[in-house]
Design a protein around this motif. Structure first.
Motif, PDB file in Angstrom:
ATOM      1  N   LYS A  54       0.836  -1.206   0.000  1.00  0.00           N
ATOM      2  CA  LYS A  54       0.000   0.000   0.000  1.00  0.00           C
ATOM      3  C   LYS A  54       0.865   1.248   0.000  1.00  0.00           C
ATOM      4  O   LYS A  54       0.565   2.257  -0.658  1.00  0.00           O
ATOM      5  N   GLN A  74       2.153   1.959  -3.440  1.00  0.00           N
ATOM      6  CA  GLN A  74       1.092   2.522  -4.279  1.00  0.00           C
ATOM      7  C   GLN A  74       0.879   3.991  -3.964  1.00  0.00           C
ATOM      8  O   GLN A  74       0.716   4.827  -4.859  1.00  0.00           O
ATOM      9  N   LYS A  75       0.850   4.321  -2.681  1.00  0.00           N
ATOM     10  CA  LYS A  75       0.673   5.732  -2.289  1.00  0.00           C
ATOM     11  C   LYS A  75       1.828   6.592  -2.789  1.00  0.00           C
ATOM     12  O   LYS A  75       1.637   7.751  -3.213  1.00  0.00           O
ATOM     13  N   GLU A  76       3.070   6.091  -2.761  1.00  0.00           N
ATOM     14  CA  GLU A  76       4.217   6.871  -3.263  1.00  0.00           C
ATOM     15  C   GLU A  76       4.091   7.118  -4.767  1.00  0.00           C
ATOM     16  O   GLU A  76       4.375   8.216  -5.259  1.00  0.00           O
ATOM     17  N   GLU A 100       1.302   7.252  -6.518  1.00  0.00           N
ATOM     18  CA  GLU A 100       0.252   8.265  -6.691  1.00  0.00           C
ATOM     19  C   GLU A 100       0.775   9.639  -6.337  1.00  0.00           C
ATOM     20  O   GLU A 100       0.456  10.642  -6.998  1.00  0.00           O
ATOM     21  N   LEU A 101       1.585   9.726  -5.281  1.00  0.00           N
ATOM     22  CA  LEU A 101       2.137  11.016  -4.856  1.00  0.00           C
ATOM     23  C   LEU A 101       3.056  11.579  -5.943  1.00  0.00           C
ATOM     24  O   LEU A 101       3.048  12.792  -6.225  1.00  0.00           O
TER      25      LEU A 101
END
Length: 899
Positions: free
Chosen positions: A865, A868-870, A872-873
């Motif tokens: 997760k 994935q967040k990195e 998107e960032l």
């Protein structure tokens, strides 16, 4: 602080916690609950007051609410368990407050953590509530509770397995619906295998619980036939009797008695018990438990003996044990060896000893003695030991007929009347045989029976309107008193020909108008014995002149009208309320069909109104629905209470109408009797005048007769004196003649005695000389024997010295053997403790490895997760940079154009 003040504070704390579930209100509520737990409030539920009812209803509601903290729920359940101290309180908590379903709901909410203290507490309280109570399997959360119990029993979780087995044994006992539901499950065969494995458990309590469940589920099936066949049943009997006699805990002994009672209901197993070779010895040991003063185990022992009396083959064996002579010895497996005891004496002691809480035991003893004496008196010959037992029993029974104190209230009156009913039933059995009837008639008096009848009648017609109580159930005080009264009259009828003044007292009581009410209750009863007793007394009473048969007919008609009115009210009640409302929490709303439609319509309105709002969560909707459901349940309970009050008022009005009808009839009867007496008085006055005229003529004739009578009396007195002198002379002559004959006879007897004594003197002198020679020979022989005895005594002393030395050596060897045996036991216990600790350590290691693997899985998921967040960032930052670059390029072009 008294109980009332504490209840008011508790009710206020409950309302505050309902309005606002804050930590402060929760702490205040828990404080009030703990404060009430410290007070003595055993009879709080049976008082039928509104304040305790509201408090208990609120506590049960909070306990079943999942949002209540476990600590507060545990405190509430502990208080409710404390309130369930007797059978009546347990029945009220189960039926009126539906505590069983509430606790089942709590267990269902925490079913994932069966070892939690709250779950264990709920299981223990449920086991206490469901003992000897019929539970419907269609009630709320009962299916889930059964599934939870079977799952944890099969998992063999040592923390909860004993409580689960005990609770399941309660649910299965005498409950066909629960048994059918369990048998319909898919894993029932695996469950049977698990139960059979539990039969080898170290705990006797677990074994008894398991046998009880197996007996309830499989006694009439193939599994039960194999388990309780002829090969294994004797071992089962021995195990159960050993637990009953030597069991340490009351709980194990209680369930063992219930198991044996259930097994005796099977004719095949009952036949096995009649052929059990150690039955008499086991029953003697069981009867030895009655020597203690604890009423709880004594009640279970008496319950077992009464169950044995229901088997025809066991009654005669029980009679032999109970009526055994006192000289026989009871050897109880090395524990009571050589102790002399009479088993029947323990039963008599429970009748005469004033033990607190032992009233039910004394009634059970009377019922047991009635069964046994009826069996003994019905035999062809009655042993002398039974007669001696009856002689010992009769003074105790007659003492129980005394002691009625009207100032102690209805509870004491009910106990006394029940005791009189049982005692008179036993005395009636004794009167069925001539020998025992003679013993009863020698010790009982007519005054005793008459005083008992008068006392009960005075209670029935005192300021306490007992005679006006409705004949609605067998437990009504009017029914109890009527039965005691009619039993006493039946006893007087049996003994009226054998006891002085008993017949007069009996017929006198039958002509008393107060006897009409109990006689009408007996004739309209649905019990065959009461109707037969009432008819026999009515047959005796109808021949009496002063028996008020018309009043009896009116009373019977009033009783029938009351029963018809009660039936009509019950039909109306069922028509208005298909299911009675319950005073419990929201978990019981599924079983309330009265307010179901209104609840659904209200829920639809709330949901349609909430659809127009934005960002409303489902949890808020459920909370609002719960609030309205609670209010609806409260309104339904209030409506049921008002309905009960209206029905009670209607019953009171019907009673008043019946009393008015009786009063009008009695008044009319009294007026008719008064008019009749006035007519009789006028006739008597007229007759008196006629007799007065006749009396004046008779007075003149009497005066003339008196003069003639005086002359005749003077002549008669002279003749009387002459006759007396003649009789005196004749008596003196006869006396002298008798003396002469007697003296002559004595002289002849003395001469004959002198001759015989002379002959006896010569014979005795010869015998004396012969005995003198024999004495000299015997003295010489005696000296020789004394010398031999002295030599033997010296040898005996030497042998005794040798024996004492050998005994000392034997004791030393025995002490060494005991020390080695104790060391061996200590080592075995140490090995068992180390094995248990090793198993716990292994289990903890497995749990830790499982937790570690779950944590690693969670870590990998979180890392994925995070990546994935990195990503998107990074995308967002690139887009922001592009937007910034585009906006900066546009601003430069605008500046160039302006220039």
């Amino acid at each position: 602080m008294d109980v009332t003040t504490c209840l008011k504070s508790l009710l206020l704390a409950i309302q505050q916690y309902r309005d606002s579930r804050t930590a402060q209100h929760a702490a205040q509520l828990q404080k009030q609950v703990e404060k009430l737990s410290g007070l003595k409030c055993e009879q709080l539920l049976s008082s039928a007051q509104a304040l305790p009812s509201e408090c208990v209803s609120g506590l049960v509601e909070l306990a079943g609410n999942p949002s209540t903290s476990p600590t507060l729920t545990s405190s509430i359940i502990s208080l409710l368990s404390q309130l369930a101290c007797d059978d009546q309180s347990r029945e009220i908590l189960h039926s009126s407050y539906n505590l069983t379903s509430t606790l089942a709901a709590v267990i269902h909410c925490h079913s994932n953590t069966p070892g939690e203290p709250l779950v264990l507490q709920c299981l223990q309280v449920l086991q206490k509530l469901t003992y000897n109570t019929r539970i419907f399997q269609s009630a709320s959360y009962i299916h889930e509770l059964i599934t939870f119990l079977m799952t944890n029993i099969q998992s063999q979780n040592e923390d909860v397995v004993m409580s689960c087995l005990g609770l399941l044994a309660n649910l299965c006992r005498d409950n066909i619906s629960v048994q059918i539901y369990i048998k319909s499950l898919d894993n029932v065969k695996q469950f049977y295998r698990t139960l059979i494995n539990f039969l080898a458990h170290n705990s006797l309590t677990v074994v008894v619980f398991t046998l009880s469940i197996l007996a309830s589920l499989s006694l009439n099936e193939k599994v039960g036939e194999k388990l309780f066949d002829a090969k294994n049943i004797h071992q089962t009997f021995q195990l159960v009797f050993n637990i009953i006699v030597n069991g340490d805990g009351t709980l194990t002994r209680k369930y063992s008695v219930d198991l044996l009672v259930d097994l005796l209901k099977n004719p095949k197993i009952a036949d096995y018990l009649t052929r059990y070779p150690h039955f008499s010895a086991c029953v003697s040991q069981v009867l030895g438990l009655l020597h203690s003063k604890d009423p709880d185990p004594a009640a279970k022992v008496l319950e077992l003996l009464l169950a044995m009396c229901s088997v025809s083959g066991l009654r005669s064996l029980l009679c032999e044990v109970v009526f055994k002579p006192a000289g026989l010895k009871l050897r109880a497996a090395g524990r009571d060896g050589g102790r002399k005891a009479q088993c029947g004496l323990a039963l008599v002691q429970w009748l005469s000893s004033p033990v607190e809480g032992g009233e039910s035991c004394s009634l059970q003893v009377l019922q047991l003695l009635s069964e046994l004496l009826e069996e003994t008196l019905g035999a062809e010959s009655m042993p002398d030991s039974t007669l001696s037992f009856v002689e010992m029993l009769l003074p105790v029974l007659l003492g129980l007929l005394k002691g009625l104190n009207l100032s102690q209230g209805d509870a004491h009156l009910r106990k006394h009347c029940l005791r009189i009913s049982y005692v008179t039933s036993l005395l009636l059995i004794l009167c069925s045989e001539d020998t025992t009837r003679s013993l009863v008639s020698c010790q009982i008096s007519a005054q005793l029976c008459l005083s008992q009848v008068e006392a009960i009648l005075s209670c029935c017609h005192s300021s306490n309107p007992l005679s006006c109580l409705p004949p609605s159930s067998d437990d009504d005080l009017s029914q109890v008193c009527a039965e005691a009264l009619l039993k006493t009259l039946e006893l007087m009828s049996k003994l009226r020909q054998h006891v002085k003044d008993m017949e007069t007292s009996f017929y006198r009581m039958l002509q008393d108008q107060r006897i009409v009410t109990p006689l009408s209750l007996a004739l309209t009863s649905h019990h065959r014995d009461r109707v037969q007793t009432g008819l026999s007394l009515l047959f005796e009473a109808t021949a009496l002149p002063d028996f008020s048969s018309f009043v009896l007919g009116e009373s019977i008609a009033a009783n029938n009208a009351y029963r018809q009115r009660e039936a009509e009210l019950s039909v109306k009640r069922v028509a208005v309320q298909e299911v009675p409302p319950l005073r419990t929490n929201t978990s019981t709303l599924d079983s309330s069909s009265v307010s179901s439609k209104s609840v659904h319509s209200l829920v639809e309105k709330i949901q349609t109104g909430l659809e127009l709002q934005e960002q409303v969560k489902d949890s808020h909707v459920s909370e609002i629905i719960d609030v309205y459901e609670q209010k609806l349940v409260a309104y339904a309970s209030k409506e049921s209470r008002l309905q009960d009050l209206m029905e009670a008022k209607a019953l009171a009005l019907s009673q008043a109408d019946r009393l008015l009808a009786q009063y009008r009839f009695q008044r009319a009867q009294a007026e008719a009797e008064a008019r009749k007496l006035a007519g009789l008085l006028k006739d008597a006055e007229r007759r008196r005048e006629e007799l007065k005229v006749e009396l004046s003529g008779q007075v003149l004739e009497v005066e003339r007769s008196k003069a003639d009578m005086e002359e005749l009396l003077q002549h008669n007195s002279r003749l009387q004196r002459d006759s007396e002198e003649h009789q005196d002379l004749k008596g003196a002559y006869n006396t002298l003649l008798n003396r002469f004959n007697e003296t002559e006879r004595l002289l002849k007897e003395v001469q004959a005695a002198h001759v015989s004594l002379t002959k006896q003197t010569d014979t005795l002198r010869k015998n004396h000389e012969a005995l003198q020679l024999q004495q000299n020979k015997t003295a010489s022989l005696l000296e020789e024997r004394e010398e031999e005895i002295r030599s033997l005594n010296s040898d005996l002393q030497k042998k005794n010295g040798d024996i004492s030395g050998l005994r000392a050596e034997l004791r030393a060897e025995e002490e060494k053997v005991k020390e080695r045996e104790q060391e061996r036991r200590d080592l075995e216990e140490t090995v068992d403790v180390l094995r248990k600790e090793l198993n716990k350590t292994e289990q903890a290691r497995k749990d830790a490895s499982i937790k570690a693997s779950s944590l690693e899985l969670q870590k990998s998921q979180l890392e994925t997760k995070l990546k994935q967040k990195e990503d998107e960032l990074n995308k967002h930052s690139a887009m922001i940079a592009m937007i910034h670059s585009l906006s900066s390029g546009k601003m430069k072009s605008d500046v160039n154009l302006s220039l």
